[in-house]
Design a protein around this motif. Sequence first.
Motif, PDB file in Angstrom:
ATOM      1  N   GLU A   1       0.823  -1.209   0.000  1.00 37.22           N
ATOM      2  CA  GLU A   1       0.000   0.000   0.000  1.00 37.22           C
ATOM      3  C   GLU A   1       0.855   1.256   0.000  1.00 37.22           C
ATOM      4  OE1 GLU A   1      -0.526  -2.503   2.275  1.00 37.22           O
ATOM      5  OE2 GLU A   1      -2.316  -3.383   1.358  1.00 37.22           O
TER       6      GLU A   1
ATOM      7  N   LEU B   1     -12.304   4.693  -8.590  1.00 34.82           N
ATOM      8  CA  LEU B   1     -11.886   3.531  -7.803  1.00 34.82           C
ATOM      9  C   LEU B   1     -11.433   3.885  -6.394  1.00 34.82           C
ATOM     10  CD1 LEU B   1      -9.938   1.482 -10.499  1.00 34.82           C
ATOM     11  CD2 LEU B   1     -12.304   1.224  -9.743  1.00 34.82           C
ATOM     12  N   THR B   2     -11.369   5.172  -6.085  1.00 33.03           N
ATOM     13  CA  THR B   2     -10.877   5.561  -4.759  1.00 33.03           C
ATOM     14  C   THR B   2     -11.764   4.981  -3.660  1.00 33.03           C
ATOM     15  OG1 THR B   2     -10.000   7.429  -3.501  1.00 33.03           O
ATOM     16  CG2 THR B   2     -12.126   7.763  -4.526  1.00 33.03           C
ATOM     17  N   GLY B   3     -11.109   4.527  -2.600  1.00 32.21           N
ATOM     18  CA  GLY B   3     -11.824   3.941  -1.473  1.00 32.21           C
ATOM     19  C   GLY B   3     -12.179   2.477  -1.644  1.00 32.21           C
ATOM     20  N   ARG B   4     -11.803   1.893  -2.764  1.00 33.79           N
ATOM     21  CA  ARG B   4     -12.148   0.483  -3.017  1.00 33.79           C
ATOM     22  C   ARG B   4     -10.956  -0.458  -2.805  1.00 33.79           C
ATOM     23  NH1 ARG B   4     -17.296   0.130  -5.415  1.00 33.79           N
ATOM     24  NH2 ARG B   4     -18.002   2.142  -6.168  1.00 33.79           N
ATOM     25  N   ARG B   5      -9.878   0.076  -2.239  1.00 28.32           N
ATOM     26  CA  ARG B   5      -8.667  -0.699  -1.954  1.00 28.32           C
ATOM     27  C   ARG B   5      -8.077  -1.299  -3.227  1.00 28.32           C
ATOM     28  NH1 ARG B   5      -7.526  -0.936   3.075  1.00 28.32           N
ATOM     29  NH2 ARG B   5      -6.327  -2.853   2.980  1.00 28.32           N
ATOM     30  N   LEU B   6      -8.075  -0.513  -4.285  1.00 29.47           N
ATOM     31  CA  LEU B   6      -7.527  -0.946  -5.576  1.00 29.47           C
ATOM     32  C   LEU B   6      -6.391  -0.024  -6.037  1.00 29.47           C
ATOM     33  CD1 LEU B   6     -10.911  -1.715  -7.372  1.00 29.47           C
ATOM     34  CD2 LEU B   6      -9.224  -3.386  -6.559  1.00 29.47           C
ATOM     35  N   LYS B   7      -5.649   0.540  -5.095  1.00 36.99           N
ATOM     36  CA  LYS B   7      -4.605   1.509  -5.442  1.00 36.99           C
ATOM     37  C   LYS B   7      -3.538   0.896  -6.350  1.00 36.99           C
ATOM     38  CE  LYS B   7      -4.067   5.366  -4.177  1.00 36.99           C
ATOM     39  NZ  LYS B   7      -3.426   6.167  -3.248  1.00 36.99           N
TER      40      LYS B   7
ATOM     41  N   GLU C   1      -3.805  -1.536  -8.538  1.00 36.83           N
ATOM     42  CA  GLU C   1      -4.358  -1.666  -9.890  1.00 36.83           C
ATOM     43  C   GLU C   1      -4.536  -0.290 -10.540  1.00 36.83           C
ATOM     44  OE1 GLU C   1      -5.535  -3.093  -7.178  1.00 36.83           O
ATOM     45  OE2 GLU C   1      -5.745  -5.248  -7.536  1.00 36.83           O
ATOM     46  N   THR C   2      -4.958   0.671  -9.730  1.00 34.07           N
ATOM     47  CA  THR C   2      -5.135   2.035 -10.246  1.00 34.07           C
ATOM     48  C   THR C   2      -3.816   2.589 -10.748  1.00 34.07           C
ATOM     49  OG1 THR C   2      -6.977   2.441  -8.725  1.00 34.07           O
ATOM     50  CG2 THR C   2      -5.879   4.378  -9.633  1.00 34.07           C
TER      51      THR C   2
ATOM     52  N   HIS D   1      -8.740   7.063 -10.996  1.00 34.86           N
ATOM     53  CA  HIS D   1      -8.549   7.169  -9.554  1.00 34.86           C
ATOM     54  C   HIS D   1      -9.843   7.564  -8.844  1.00 34.86           C
ATOM     55  CE1 HIS D   1      -7.336   9.236  -5.793  1.00 34.86           C
ATOM     56  NE2 HIS D   1      -6.524   8.201  -5.700  1.00 34.86           N
TER      57      HIS D   1
END
Length: 170
Positions: free
Chosen positions: A23, A95-101, A103-104, A92
């Motif tokens: 992360e 997808l923010t807040g979806r715990r996909l940083k 992949e983003t 971003h």
Amino acid sequence: MDRNRENDDGKGNGGPGRDETEEERADRKWVDLVQELRVAQTGVQILFGFLLTVAFQPRFEQLSQTDQTIYSVTVMLGAATTGVLVGPVAFHRMLTGRRLKTETVAWASRLTMVGLVLLLCTMACALLLILRVVLDDTIALWLVAAMVVWFVVCWFVLPAWTRATRRGID
């Protein structure tokens, strides 16, 4: 705390690098990417804004059909470049807040590379249009070709070369 030892290149080979979680690494890479995008987006927006004004100049009607076609292609490339370089922001945001940083960051990086290729094409077409107006067509083509080579070397070859030679050191 479980931390992964990883080089900046993402290889995780245990050599000198950063001691950060996945992360933390994604956050760092995102911040770096956003800074890079700011530079590219500003340049593209200025170029695109300039291109949009050209068609409204009195001399535009005097351009040959070929030059008007080059202009149209250049405007479309500029729009595509703007879209793809703004794409990471939309990616971003959605997808923010979806715990996909992670992949983003990966997708944003890919979009940025596509944006650089489109920017190269946009710059080449803009140069071709301008140089055809002020110089002989053959000279204009050679100058544009030289600039394309220059951009390719600066933007792609040198980083690839540095990456390849660095791989041998680690």
